[in-house]
Scaffold this motif. Structure first.
Motif, PDB file in Angstrom:
ATOM      1  N   MET A  20       0.851  -1.198   0.000  1.00 16.15           N
ATOM      2  CA  MET A  20       0.000   0.000   0.000  1.00 16.15           C
ATOM      3  C   MET A  20       0.887   1.248   0.000  1.00 16.15           C
ATOM      4  SD  MET A  20      -2.954   1.130   2.715  1.00 16.15           S
ATOM      5  CE  MET A  20      -4.021  -0.259   2.368  1.00 16.15           C
ATOM      6  N   ASN A  21       0.887   1.967  -1.124  1.00 18.25           N
ATOM      7  CA  ASN A  21       1.775   3.120  -1.273  1.00 18.25           C
ATOM      8  C   ASN A  21       1.523   4.215  -0.241  1.00 18.25           C
ATOM      9  OD1 ASN A  21       3.212   2.066  -3.416  1.00 18.25           O
ATOM     10  ND2 ASN A  21       1.842   2.929  -4.958  1.00 18.25           N
ATOM     11  N   GLU A  22       0.258   4.362   0.178  1.00 19.97           N
ATOM     12  CA  GLU A  22      -0.063   5.420   1.142  1.00 19.97           C
ATOM     13  C   GLU A  22       0.658   5.219   2.474  1.00 19.97           C
ATOM     14  OE1 GLU A  22      -1.779   8.318   1.482  1.00 19.97           O
ATOM     15  OE2 GLU A  22      -1.777   8.376  -0.688  1.00 19.97           O
ATOM     16  N   HIS A  82       4.142   6.528   2.066  1.00 18.44           N
ATOM     17  CA  HIS A  82       4.143   7.988   2.119  1.00 18.44           C
ATOM     18  C   HIS A  82       3.916   8.499   3.543  1.00 18.44           C
ATOM     19  CE1 HIS A  82       2.795   7.766  -2.359  1.00 18.44           C
ATOM     20  NE2 HIS A  82       4.114   7.743  -2.244  1.00 18.44           N
ATOM     21  N   LEU A  83       3.076   7.781   4.286  1.00 18.34           N
ATOM     22  CA  LEU A  83       2.806   8.181   5.667  1.00 18.34           C
ATOM     23  C   LEU A  83       4.066   8.090   6.522  1.00 18.34           C
ATOM     24  CD1 LEU A  83       0.683   9.032   7.787  1.00 18.34           C
ATOM     25  CD2 LEU A  83       0.239   6.599   8.175  1.00 18.34           C
ATOM     26  N   LEU A  84       4.811   6.999   6.383  1.00 18.66           N
ATOM     27  CA  LEU A  84       6.045   6.853   7.158  1.00 18.66           C
ATOM     28  C   LEU A  84       7.069   7.910   6.754  1.00 18.66           C
ATOM     29  CD1 LEU A  84       7.723   5.449   9.263  1.00 18.66           C
ATOM     30  CD2 LEU A  84       8.361   3.715   7.563  1.00 18.66           C
ATOM     31  N   GLN A  85       7.131   8.218   5.469  1.00 19.61           N
ATOM     32  CA  GLN A  85       8.055   9.267   5.037  1.00 19.61           C
ATOM     33  C   GLN A  85       7.670  10.606   5.632  1.00 19.61           C
ATOM     34  OE1 GLN A  85      10.982   8.856   2.986  1.00 19.61           O
ATOM     35  NE2 GLN A  85      11.196  10.768   4.135  1.00 19.61           N
ATOM     36  N   GLY A 132      -1.133  -0.082   9.980  1.00 21.20           N
ATOM     37  CA  GLY A 132       0.192   0.212   9.453  1.00 21.20           C
ATOM     38  C   GLY A 132       1.245   0.260  10.550  1.00 21.20           C
ATOM     39  N   ALA A 133       0.881   0.845  11.694  1.00 15.74           N
ATOM     40  CA  ALA A 133       1.805   0.897  12.826  1.00 15.74           C
ATOM     41  C   ALA A 133       2.154  -0.503  13.313  1.00 15.74           C
ATOM     42  CB  ALA A 133       1.191   1.715  13.964  1.00 15.74           C
ATOM     43  N   LEU A 134       1.140  -1.360  13.429  1.00 10.91           N
ATOM     44  CA  LEU A 134       1.382  -2.726  13.891  1.00 10.91           C
ATOM     45  C   LEU A 134       2.171  -3.527  12.863  1.00 10.91           C
ATOM     46  CD1 LEU A 134      -2.081  -3.494  15.526  1.00 10.91           C
ATOM     47  CD2 LEU A 134       0.040  -2.778  16.649  1.00 10.91           C
ATOM     48  N   SER A 135       1.972  -3.232  11.590  1.00  8.63           N
ATOM     49  CA  SER A 135       2.763  -3.891  10.545  1.00  8.63           C
ATOM     50  C   SER A 135       4.224  -3.494  10.652  1.00  8.63           C
ATOM     51  CB  SER A 135       2.220  -3.518   9.163  1.00  8.63           C
ATOM     52  OG  SER A 135       0.902  -3.974   8.998  1.00  8.63           O
ATOM     53  N   MET A 136       4.476  -2.219  10.900  1.00  6.07           N
ATOM     54  CA  MET A 136       5.855  -1.757  11.052  1.00  6.07           C
ATOM     55  C   MET A 136       6.534  -2.470  12.221  1.00  6.07           C
ATOM     56  SD  MET A 136       7.274   2.125  11.588  1.00  6.07           S
ATOM     57  CE  MET A 136       9.018   2.449  11.956  1.00  6.07           C
ATOM     58  N   LEU A 137       5.828  -2.588  13.338  1.00 10.52           N
ATOM     59  CA  LEU A 137       6.406  -3.274  14.486  1.00 10.52           C
ATOM     60  C   LEU A 137       6.687  -4.735  14.163  1.00 10.52           C
ATOM     61  CD1 LEU A 137       7.277  -3.287  17.436  1.00 10.52           C
ATOM     62  CD2 LEU A 137       4.879  -3.658  18.073  1.00 10.52           C
ATOM     63  N   GLY A 138       5.776  -5.390  13.449  1.00  9.96           N
ATOM     64  CA  GLY A 138       5.975  -6.790  13.090  1.00  9.96           C
ATOM     65  C   GLY A 138       7.178  -6.997  12.188  1.00  9.96           C
ATOM     66  N   PRO A 172      10.787   3.651   4.283  1.00 13.07           N
ATOM     67  CA  PRO A 172       9.351   3.727   3.948  1.00 13.07           C
ATOM     68  C   PRO A 172       8.909   2.688   2.932  1.00 13.07           C
ATOM     69  CG  PRO A 172      10.245   5.928   4.140  1.00 13.07           C
ATOM     70  CD  PRO A 172      11.422   4.981   4.246  1.00 13.07           C
ATOM     71  N   GLU A 173       9.752   2.419   1.913  1.00 11.45           N
ATOM     72  CA  GLU A 173       9.375   1.452   0.892  1.00 11.45           C
ATOM     73  C   GLU A 173       9.344   0.015   1.416  1.00 11.45           C
ATOM     74  OE1 GLU A 173      13.707   2.750  -0.057  1.00 11.45           O
ATOM     75  OE2 GLU A 173      11.835   3.663   0.670  1.00 11.45           O
TER      76      GLU A 173
END
Length: 273
Positions: A1-3, A6-9, A220-226, A255-256
């Motif tokens: 998901m590109n958004e 972009h959100l993390l960036q 998205g936050a939980l995905s980043m942690l995983g 981010p990518e």
């Protein structure tokens, strides 16, 4: 998901300020985790400055892990002001059913503040729904259908519900996202559950522009942690080195690299989406 990329960036560019009134056991880890992820933490706890502090914040995280009456007072003051200002409020009802103090604190916060997100383990969210507490300590009974629990709790409270565990479930009462991945070693490090709530706060920061829903931002936050947990586990020897490696991976994640493919399954009241 590109958004999400972009959100993390945007997080890394803006460094949103996340105001915590939180667990004293895990405070240092939460602050370092938010810094490593790209945000800026603030830990202003006293009720005499709670309202002024939240006026500068992009998100407010409330965590009852080491609760006392004066802290509840500060949380309510800060929470009400945040809602007036449109600052997202994220509540972590740690051990909600363990004691009368915690039960009363959570009830007061839910009723008076109406958090935008309630993030906890299955036992904590189940207690909010049913008023029953199983197991011992702050973890309780973590069994059951997390997806259905998140869906119905979100509909009841009018908040996004994030349930963390072996798999994570996030719902706003209509949309539902299940996130797989991560690693069981997260459960051997104090503060990783609390940090997931802080990271959700960072992703929901008021100053960020995105077309993603609050449900998708929390997922998205939980995905980043995983993702970061998987990478950290691969280079660590145990819980001690894992904690350090996790901070490194949060900092190093590009981010990518924040991808949902193979991690998210979507659903809702009307079935698949």
């Amino acid at each position: 998901m590109n958004e999400l990329r972009h959100l993390l960036q945007e997080i890394r560019n803006q460094k949103p300020l996340v105001h915590h009134i939180t667990n004293q056991v895990t405070m240092n880890f939460l602050a370092n985790g938010i810094l490593a992820s790209g945000g800026s933490p603030m830990m202003a706890h006293h009720y005499e400055e709670a309202e002024e502090a939240v006026m500068a914040a992009d998100a407010l995280v409330l965590n009852i892990g080491t609760i006392d009456p004066s802290l509840v007072k500060a949380m309510v003051i800060a929470g009400k002001k945040a809602k007036q200002l449109g600052v997202p409020v994220i509540l972590d009802p740690v051990g909600a059913g363990l004691s009368r103090l915690r039960k009363d604190a959570v009830q007061e916060l839910v009723e008076q503040v109406s958090p935008d997100v309630i993030s906890g383990n299955a036992a904590e969210i189940a207690f909010l729904m049913k008023g029953e507490w199983g197991g011992k300590g702050v973890d309780g009974d973590l069994s059951g259908n997390h997806e259905e629990l998140a869906l119905h709790a979100a509909a009841k409270f009018g908040s996004v519900i994030a349930i963390t565990g072996e798999r994570d479930a996030v719902s706003d009462g209509k949309e539902r996202i299940t996130i797989t991945g991560g690693h069981e070693i997260l459960s051997y490090v104090t503060g990783t559950g609390c940090f997931s709530t802080s990271l959700i706060g960072l992703f929901l920061a008021k100053s960020l522009e995105t077309s993603l829903s609050a449900c998708q931002r929390a997922a998205g936050a939980l995905s980043m942690l995983g993702i970061c947990a998987e990478r950290a586990q691969a280079v660590s020897a145990g819980p001690g080195s894992f904690q350090t490696a996790l901070l490194d991976e949060l900092f190093r994640l590009k981010p990518e690299d924040l991808k949902t493919a193979g991690r998210w399954s979507l659903g809702g009241i009307q079935g698949g989406k």
